[in-house]
Design an enzyme around this catalytic site. Sequence first.
Site, PDB file in Angstrom:
ATOM      1  N   GLU A   5      -4.543  30.059   2.650  1.00 24.69           N
ATOM      2  CA  GLU A   5      -5.375  30.775   1.673  1.00 24.69           C
ATOM      3  C   GLU A   5      -6.704  30.050   1.540  1.00 24.69           C
ATOM      4  OE1 GLU A   5      -7.327  32.694  -0.988  1.00 24.69           O
ATOM      5  OE2 GLU A   5      -5.307  33.522  -0.652  1.00 24.69           O
ATOM      6  N   GLN A  29     -15.246  33.689  -5.302  1.00 24.05           N
ATOM      7  CA  GLN A  29     -15.133  34.975  -5.996  1.00 24.05           C
ATOM      8  C   GLN A  29     -14.870  34.767  -7.489  1.00 24.05           C
ATOM      9  OE1 GLN A  29     -11.862  36.477  -3.659  1.00 24.05           O
ATOM     10  NE2 GLN A  29     -10.839  34.507  -3.865  1.00 24.05           N
ATOM     11  N   PRO A  67     -14.946  37.390   1.423  1.00 28.96           N
ATOM     12  CA  PRO A  67     -14.219  36.403   2.224  1.00 28.96           C
ATOM     13  C   PRO A  67     -13.267  37.011   3.248  1.00 28.96           C
ATOM     14  CG  PRO A  67     -14.186  35.808  -0.105  1.00 28.96           C
ATOM     15  CD  PRO A  67     -14.750  37.198  -0.022  1.00 28.96           C
ATOM     16  N   ASP A 103      -9.640  28.249   5.911  1.00 27.55           N
ATOM     17  CA  ASP A 103     -10.079  29.502   6.522  1.00 27.55           C
ATOM     18  C   ASP A 103      -9.014  29.996   7.493  1.00 27.55           C
ATOM     19  OD1 ASP A 103     -11.308  31.539   7.913  1.00 27.55           O
ATOM     20  OD2 ASP A 103     -13.182  30.468   8.238  1.00 27.55           O
ATOM     21  N   GLY A 104      -8.455  31.165   7.227  1.00 30.78           N
ATOM     22  CA  GLY A 104      -7.406  31.721   8.075  1.00 30.78           C
ATOM     23  C   GLY A 104      -7.872  32.028   9.483  1.00 30.78           C
ATOM     24  N   THR A 137      -7.371  40.452   0.977  1.00 31.42           N
ATOM     25  CA  THR A 137      -8.032  41.325   0.012  1.00 31.42           C
ATOM     26  C   THR A 137      -8.732  42.437   0.783  1.00 31.42           C
ATOM     27  OG1 THR A 137      -9.957  39.873   0.071  1.00 31.42           O
ATOM     28  CG2 THR A 137      -8.350  39.473  -1.663  1.00 31.42           C
ATOM     29  N   ASP A 138      -9.511  43.262   0.088  1.00 32.81           N
ATOM     30  CA  ASP A 138     -10.233  44.354   0.739  1.00 32.81           C
ATOM     31  C   ASP A 138     -11.238  43.807   1.757  1.00 32.81           C
ATOM     32  OD1 ASP A 138      -8.875  46.215  -0.811  1.00 32.81           O
ATOM     33  OD2 ASP A 138     -10.357  46.158  -2.415  1.00 32.81           O
ATOM     34  N   ASP A 171      -2.210  39.072   4.720  1.00 30.00           N
ATOM     35  CA  ASP A 171      -2.090  39.512   3.322  1.00 30.00           C
ATOM     36  C   ASP A 171      -3.453  39.322   2.662  1.00 30.00           C
ATOM     37  OD1 ASP A 171      -1.407  40.048   0.728  1.00 30.00           O
ATOM     38  OD2 ASP A 171       0.163  38.530   0.578  1.00 30.00           O
TER      39      ASP A 171
END
Length: 275
Positions: free
Chosen positions: A106, A31, A162, A137-138, A157-158, A155
Amino acid sequence: MELWFTEYQTSSLGITCKTKKTYHTEKTEYQNLAVIDTEQFGRMLLLDGIIQTTIEDEFVYHEMISHIPLFTHKNPKKALVIGGGDGGSIREIIKHPSIEKAVLCEIDGRVIEVSKQYLPEISCALENEKVEVVVGDGIKYVKEHKNEFDVIMIDSTDPIGPAEGLFAIDFYKSVYEALKEDGIFVAQTESPFFNKDLISRVFKDVKSLFPIARLYTCAIPTYPTGYWCFTMGSKKYDPLETDIDSIPDIDTKYYCPKIHKAAFMLPKFVKNLLK
């Protein structure tokens, strides 16, 4: 010359801030990442042009995603944060004396490093001896760690790019399996004004997996509409039954024992999303 930054939150609405300085910009593997300084909210972390956190109001989000599940659980010892590379949730987690280990997973390591450099107030706990930082990768991480965590926080992002897979029922199934028999998970689930369908779907999915499903809200000025929600799935403990008189005093700016209960008192239009 005045410089202004605008995040376009929908095709017809945005939030605009007068900026003082651009500290950092780069294109990471995942990103566009930037840190700017604004007059109203101070230093601000942006991902793909979307506000992630600011020095001025970050405490609301980080305290509410962390302390609600941690004080709902009777004895949390091991916690996992998926996303949250700025480190704010980790900072709040280690305020709990019972916590023996906090893992941050993260996917974008550059978010972690840039936050350490430009947002030290938020990332200050990432070097703590109780903290393990995993760049990865979570979704894959939770699949590989079953029956291990007391509390898991998504937690993210939108739900684009990702983070899109972090709002899927298959992921929630993996989260359920990664939790111990009395575990709790919480996910940020966007704005009740802008994301009605998402909230309804996620709550339905969580309710199908967990014996206890709850939604709670708070006010975050820089997030779309300023009104935000979190969805909780719990295997055993109900946040509405938490003995708030037993909650110890900790260093917070937003969260307090009465907020713990009040956050679950939902307006009718939000309740209707959960039917």
